[in-house]
Design a protein around this motif. Structure first.
Motif, short mmCIF file in Angstrom:
data_model
loop_
_atom_site.label_atom_id
_atom_site.label_comp_id
_atom_site.label_asym_id
_atom_site.label_seq_id
_atom_site.Cartn_x
_atom_site.Cartn_y
_atom_site.Cartn_z
N ARG A 134 0.85 -1.18 0.00
CA ARG A 134 0.00 0.00 0.00
C ARG A 134 0.89 1.24 0.00
NH1 ARG A 134 -3.57 -1.53 5.30
NH2 ARG A 134 -4.40 -3.54 4.62
N ILE A 135 0.31 2.34 -0.42
CA ILE A 135 1.02 3.61 -0.30
C ILE A 135 1.20 3.92 1.18
CG2 ILE A 135 0.86 6.11 -0.70
CD1 ILE A 135 -0.65 5.47 -3.28
N GLY A 136 2.41 4.27 1.56
CA GLY A 136 2.73 4.51 2.97
C GLY A 136 3.44 3.35 3.63
N ASP A 137 3.48 2.19 2.98
CA ASP A 137 4.19 1.03 3.53
C ASP A 137 5.70 1.25 3.48
OD1 ASP A 137 1.86 -0.26 4.02
OD2 ASP A 137 2.08 -1.81 2.49
N ALA A 167 3.26 1.05 -14.20
CA ALA A 167 4.56 0.52 -14.59
C ALA A 167 5.60 0.59 -13.48
CB ALA A 167 5.08 1.26 -15.83
N THR A 168 5.49 1.55 -12.57
CA THR A 168 6.54 1.75 -11.57
C THR A 168 5.96 1.98 -10.18
OG1 THR A 168 6.59 4.15 -12.00
CG2 THR A 168 8.12 2.76 -13.26
N VAL A 169 6.82 1.73 -9.21
CA VAL A 169 6.54 2.04 -7.80
C VAL A 169 7.65 2.96 -7.31
CG1 VAL A 169 6.32 1.11 -5.47
CG2 VAL A 169 5.37 -0.15 -7.39
N LYS A 170 7.28 4.08 -6.72
CA LYS A 170 8.27 5.03 -6.21
C LYS A 170 8.41 4.85 -4.71
CE LYS A 170 7.80 8.65 -9.72
NZ LYS A 170 7.47 10.09 -9.97
N VAL A 171 9.67 4.72 -4.29
CA VAL A 171 9.99 4.53 -2.88
C VAL A 171 10.90 5.67 -2.43
CG1 VAL A 171 11.04 3.03 -1.15
CG2 VAL A 171 9.80 2.03 -3.08
N GLN A 172 10.49 6.39 -1.40
CA GLN A 172 11.34 7.43 -0.84
C GLN A 172 12.18 6.80 0.27
OE1 GLN A 172 9.79 10.87 1.56
NE2 GLN A 172 10.68 12.06 -0.11
N THR A 201 9.73 4.40 2.27
CA THR A 201 8.28 4.47 2.24
C THR A 201 7.76 4.55 0.81
OG1 THR A 201 8.31 5.64 4.35
CG2 THR A 201 6.27 5.71 3.09
N VAL A 202 6.75 3.75 0.49
CA VAL A 202 6.12 3.79 -0.83
C VAL A 202 5.29 5.08 -0.93
CG1 VAL A 202 4.51 2.66 -2.39
CG2 VAL A 202 6.04 1.28 -0.97
#
Length: 414
Positions: free
Chosen positions: A207-210, A229-234, A222-223
């Motif tokens: 989920r977003i925030g995981d 196409a992509t997942v951004k992780v900070q 954190t997601v």
């Protein structure tokens, strides 16, 4: 209609040829329609945008604000002059069968495209609005919208192709079937992303925030966004890692959501005790060790049990190895266990354990396995450091030594 023939009549009165007069008249009509459509577009945009801004300010919901932000009123306003052109141009094209045929195709394509843009802006507004709601702000809304837009674009392109080539749906489907292999190769990443997005959503993998860790791509943070196409992780160093969505189902990764939702955050850390510092405890040493308040009662009770066992079994205690005995390492482990049980930062309802691991060439690992009440990273690290500061400082009281590789000073002392 006289409105579209005045130029033709003037030119004919000036003895201009019929063919030339017809084309000049058509050009004049197109310019007039174009100018009129432009002013209709300007007026419609001003009216719709102004009205939508008024409505957005007076309503409590933020959905209409997002409609304004995503330019939905502008796109709807563009549909009004398009409708005007759709109705007026055929009147000007009477007698120009070929041009009327081309116009019908062109205006149909324009209607399809403007419809897509209107729907797209509404979808984006819905996406932005849902992200504000607590029940949806951790869901991959971007992926849902992208999937919906892909389906819409498929219908859009299908409609355009059918319009341009005057073909039928069965023929078009058979053509797509023939080139499906090429389509799969070209859009492989998109198709994999589509499959991955569906699986991620259905199985609630991310989920977003995981907080996730994916070592293959150097992602640990954190997601913040899940797309088709992509997942951004900070990451925790404030850098951003972009990973393919398909990697979430094809590669192994760690999701820390379970830890964050649990009642504690785990400490699993050990220190190495030199094996040659481990020995039996003599009775004469118990008096000094009993001064350690956390284990004083334990030592008294334990020594009595051992003494009773040894006497009952006639154990020869002239050698310490005979019978049952206390060791400095065993007492130290009991001390650690009691210490962490009484530590205010430890969750007493979860596992509390100090265990003896397999001895290694570097010593005997004594591991602390507990859970802190506070799951926040900084506070968790502080509690863990506080515990191990105390444990390391306590080693000397049990006549034990911690293993460490010798330094230059160590060789000099030796």
């Amino acid at each position: 209609m006289g409105l579209f023939n005045w130029a033709y009549k003037l030119l004919r009165k000036a003895d201009v040829g019929a063919m030339t007069a017809s084309y000049v008249n058509l050009a004049v009509d197109m310019v007039m329609i174009g100018i009129a459509a432009y002013f209709i577009d300007v007026v419609a945009r001003k009216i719709l945008v102004f009205a939508m801004n008024i409505i957005a300010k007076r309503t409590k919901t933020q959905f209409d604000d997002f409609l304004v932000t995503n330019n939905t009123p502008q796109y709807i306003a563009h549909a009004i002059p398009l409708y005007f052109i759709y109705k007026t141009v055929p009147l000007a094209l009477k007698g120009f069968t070929y041009w009327e045929y081309l116009f019908n195709k062109g205006i149909t394509i324009c209607i399809i495209l403007i419809s897509i843009w209107i729907v797209r802006s509404v979808f984006n507004a819905v996406k932005d609005y849902l992200k504000l709601l607590p029940d949806y702000n951790d869901k991959p809304i971007d992926s849902y919208v992208q999937v919906a837009m892909i389906l819409l674009w498929i219908f859009c392109i299908t409609g355009i192709v059918l319009t341009l080539f005057n073909t039928t749906m069965p023929i078009l489907l058979s053509t797509f079937g023939a080139i499906s292999a090429v389509i799969i190769v070209i859009f492989k990443d998109t198709l994999l992303g589509l499959v991955a997005s569906i699986q991620v959503t259905i199985n609630d993998i991310v989920r977003i925030g995981d907080w996730i860790t994916l070592e293959k791509f150097g992602a640990d943070g954190t997601v913040i966004e899940i797309n088709l196409a992509t997942v951004k992780v900070q990451n925790f160093d404030m850098t951003t890692t972009t990973i393919p969505t398909y990697s979430l189902i094809s590669d192994s990764f760690k999701n820390w959501r379970g830890m964050l939702q649990s009642d504690g955050r785990r400490i699993k850390r050990h220190l190495l005790i030199k094996a040659n510092s481990v020995r039996f405890i003599h009775e004469s040493e118990l008096g000094e060790l009993k001064k350690i308040q956390l284990i004083s009662e334990y030592l008294t009770q334990r020594f009595e049990e051992i003494e009773a066992y040894n006497q009952e079994n006639n154990i020869d205690k002239s050698m310490s190895i005979n019978g049952r005995n206390l060791t400095n390492l065993g007492i130290f482990r009991k001390y650690i266990n009691t210490y962490i049980e009484t530590h205010p930062g430890i969750n007493k309802n979860m596992t509390i354990m100090c265990r003896h691991l397999q001895p290694t060439e570097k010593g005997i690992p004594i591991e602390v396995y507990v859970f802190t009440k506070d799951k926040r990273w900084i506070n968790h690290e502080y509690i863990m450091a506080d515990i191990f500061d105390h444990i390391i400082a306590s080693v000397a009281y049990f006549d034990l030594e911690i293993f460490e590789l010798p330094t230059g000073r160590g060789y000099i002392d030796a």
